[in-house]
Design a protein around this motif. Structure first.
Motif, PDB file in Angstrom:
ATOM      1  N   UNK A 145       0.858  -1.188   0.000  1.00 49.65           N
ATOM      2  CA  UNK A 145       0.000   0.000   0.000  1.00 49.65           C
ATOM      3  C   UNK A 145       0.893   1.237   0.000  1.00 49.65           C
ATOM      4  N   UNK A 146       1.405   1.640  -1.186  1.00 54.23           N
ATOM      5  CA  UNK A 146       2.324   2.773  -1.247  1.00 54.23           C
ATOM      6  C   UNK A 146       1.752   4.052  -0.643  1.00 54.23           C
ATOM      7  N   UNK A 147       0.429   4.236  -0.735  1.00 50.09           N
ATOM      8  CA  UNK A 147      -0.178   5.455  -0.184  1.00 50.09           C
ATOM      9  C   UNK A 147      -0.033   5.526   1.330  1.00 50.09           C
ATOM     10  N   UNK A 148       0.143   4.355   1.959  1.00 52.03           N
ATOM     11  CA  UNK A 148       0.334   4.299   3.412  1.00 52.03           C
ATOM     12  C   UNK A 148       1.790   4.068   3.783  1.00 52.03           C
ATOM     13  N   UNK A 149       2.673   4.165   2.785  1.00 52.18           N
ATOM     14  CA  UNK A 149       4.095   3.980   3.042  1.00 52.18           C
ATOM     15  C   UNK A 149       4.532   2.528   3.111  1.00 52.18           C
ATOM     16  N   UNK A 150       3.646   1.597   2.712  1.00 57.98           N
ATOM     17  CA  UNK A 150       3.994   0.174   2.722  1.00 57.98           C
ATOM     18  C   UNK A 150       4.397  -0.224   1.306  1.00 57.98           C
ATOM     19  N   UNK A 151       5.671  -0.124   1.015  1.00 52.01           N
ATOM     20  CA  UNK A 151       6.187  -0.453  -0.299  1.00 52.01           C
ATOM     21  C   UNK A 151       6.535  -1.942  -0.359  1.00 52.01           C
ATOM     22  N   UNK A 152       6.646  -2.502  -1.561  1.00 57.95           N
ATOM     23  CA  UNK A 152       6.854  -3.949  -1.687  1.00 57.95           C
ATOM     24  C   UNK A 152       8.178  -4.419  -1.089  1.00 57.95           C
ATOM     25  N   UNK A 153       8.186  -5.657  -0.627  1.00 58.69           N
ATOM     26  CA  UNK A 153       9.452  -6.315  -0.277  1.00 58.69           C
ATOM     27  C   UNK A 153      10.389  -6.259  -1.486  1.00 58.69           C
ATOM     28  N   UNK A 154      11.668  -6.003  -1.279  1.00 59.31           N
ATOM     29  CA  UNK A 154      12.443  -6.100  -0.043  1.00 59.31           C
ATOM     30  C   UNK A 154      12.445  -4.856   0.833  1.00 59.31           C
ATOM     31  N   UNK A 155      11.628  -3.851   0.530  1.00 58.43           N
ATOM     32  CA  UNK A 155      11.541  -2.678   1.392  1.00 58.43           C
ATOM     33  C   UNK A 155      11.276  -3.109   2.834  1.00 58.43           C
ATOM     34  N   UNK A 156      11.834  -2.379   3.780  1.00 55.78           N
ATOM     35  CA  UNK A 156      11.701  -2.756   5.188  1.00 55.78           C
ATOM     36  C   UNK A 156      10.299  -2.516   5.744  1.00 55.78           C
ATOM     37  N   UNK A 157       9.526  -1.618   5.113  1.00 56.03           N
ATOM     38  CA  UNK A 157       8.246  -1.196   5.692  1.00 56.03           C
ATOM     39  C   UNK A 157       7.287  -2.343   6.002  1.00 56.03           C
ATOM     40  N   UNK A 158       7.047  -3.293   5.076  1.00 52.27           N
ATOM     41  CA  UNK A 158       6.096  -4.355   5.411  1.00 52.27           C
ATOM     42  C   UNK A 158       6.566  -5.250   6.556  1.00 52.27           C
ATOM     43  N   UNK A 159       7.862  -5.485   6.648  1.00 51.95           N
ATOM     44  CA  UNK A 159       8.393  -6.289   7.751  1.00 51.95           C
ATOM     45  C   UNK A 159       8.246  -5.535   9.073  1.00 51.95           C
ATOM     46  N   UNK A 160       8.555  -4.244   9.041  1.00 55.96           N
ATOM     47  CA  UNK A 160       8.430  -3.429  10.247  1.00 55.96           C
ATOM     48  C   UNK A 160       6.987  -3.359  10.712  1.00 55.96           C
ATOM     49  N   UNK A 161       6.055  -3.237   9.774  1.00 58.44           N
ATOM     50  CA  UNK A 161       4.645  -3.180  10.138  1.00 58.44           C
ATOM     51  C   UNK A 161       4.202  -4.479  10.795  1.00 58.44           C
ATOM     52  N   UNK A 162       4.571  -5.604  10.200  1.00 60.40           N
ATOM     53  CA  UNK A 162       4.158  -6.901  10.741  1.00 60.40           C
ATOM     54  C   UNK A 162       4.734  -7.132  12.128  1.00 60.40           C
ATOM     55  N   UNK A 163       6.044  -6.916  12.289  1.00 60.26           N
ATOM     56  CA  UNK A 163       6.666  -7.152  13.589  1.00 60.26           C
ATOM     57  C   UNK A 163       6.154  -6.172  14.638  1.00 60.26           C
ATOM     58  N   UNK A 164       5.896  -4.935  14.222  1.00 63.06           N
ATOM     59  CA  UNK A 164       5.378  -3.948  15.153  1.00 63.06           C
ATOM     60  C   UNK A 164       4.010  -4.337  15.695  1.00 63.06           C
ATOM     61  N   UNK A 165       3.132  -4.801  14.824  1.00 62.98           N
ATOM     62  CA  UNK A 165       1.794  -5.189  15.256  1.00 62.98           C
ATOM     63  C   UNK A 165       1.818  -6.470  16.084  1.00 62.98           C
ATOM     64  N   UNK A 166       2.792  -7.332  15.812  1.00 61.31           N
ATOM     65  CA  UNK A 166       2.919  -8.564  16.591  1.00 61.31           C
ATOM     66  C   UNK A 166       3.709  -8.355  17.883  1.00 61.31           C
ATOM     67  N   UNK A 167       4.342  -7.182  18.007  1.00 58.41           N
ATOM     68  CA  UNK A 167       5.217  -6.882  19.144  1.00 58.41           C
ATOM     69  C   UNK A 167       6.325  -7.933  19.233  1.00 58.41           C
ATOM     70  N   UNK A 168       6.893  -8.238  18.083  1.00 62.85           N
ATOM     71  CA  UNK A 168       7.984  -9.216  17.998  1.00 62.85           C
ATOM     72  C   UNK A 168       9.253  -8.522  17.524  1.00 62.85           C
TER      73      UNK A 168
END
Length: 225
Positions: A145-168
């Protein structure tokens, strides 16, 4: 007890694969644009590793058909029309589990938190999840979702979002995917362990992006969780 607090999965070619016949899909694509077919499904697969990272499915297929047209000495200006038609005849809900995927997902769910990190937009990917009846199988779902700053892998954003929401934390997570350039490169950059599912199309990047684990199918994932 799993050694990981979080298991993150890619979707396409990792958990699921399309059931539409590739040759028929391509034939209908060229018929819709009213031009002679200049490539085969094998040609499309061979061109994928050469493509740049893009933001949308439309951009991906435009680059794909442009790349293949160039290799076939065909007209690259046909690429936008071919991409549009391909997406029209493609059915995102026509998917099935890859070997061992359903069991691997269930095994991961029994041992901890599970996330989906996919290089696809929500409208398309949610159709696949619903077709497989796994829409609610993930604690977190992260779509491109580029409009929300979630660019495709290998960009760090999707990984950061997932780990942040999981608190991992990265050192307590593993990411499972089929793409060395997207899944493994992205996980490596984040310090996340990675499991590469070798589907036979990404070997050219093997020396550049080294996974923590290499699996022939998800049937072997249980052995590392």
């Amino acid at each position: 007890m799993s050694s990981y607090d979080a298991v993150c999965f890619d979707l396409d070619k990792t958990i699921c694969e399309p059931t539409q016949d590739p040759a028929t899909l391509l034939e209908r694509t060229f018929e819709g644009v009213d031009c002679d077919r200049f490539c085969t499904p094998s040609d499309l697969r061979a061109a994928v590793p050469s493509l740049p990272t893009v933001q949308t499915a439309r951009e991906f297929y435009e680059h794909l058909f442009s790349e293949v047209a160039g290799r076939a000495d065909a007209d690259p200006t046909l690429a936008p029309s071919l991409a549009e038609r391909y997406l029209e005849v493609q059915d995102p809900s026509a998917v099935r589990f890859r070997p061992g995927a359903a069991a691997a997902l269930e095994h991961a769910r029994e041992r901890g938190q599970v996330a989906l990190i996919t290089n696809g937009g929500r409208p398309t990917q949610i159709q696949k999840l619903r077709a497989l009846d796994i829409e609610d199988a993930f604690d977190v779902r992260v779509y491109t979702d580029p409009s929300a700053g979630i660019h495709p892998k290998p960009n760090a954003a999707p990984f950061e979002r997932a780990l942040g929401e999981l608190e991992a934390t990265p050192d307590a997570a593993i990411h499972v995917g089929d793409s060395l350039r997207a899944d493994i490169a992205g996980a490596n950059a984040m310090g996340i362990d990675s499991a590469w599912i070798d589907v036979g199309r990404d070997r050219a990047a093997e020396d550049e992006h080294v996974p923590t684990y290499e699996l022939s199918s998800l049937e072997r994932l249980e052995s590392i969780l």
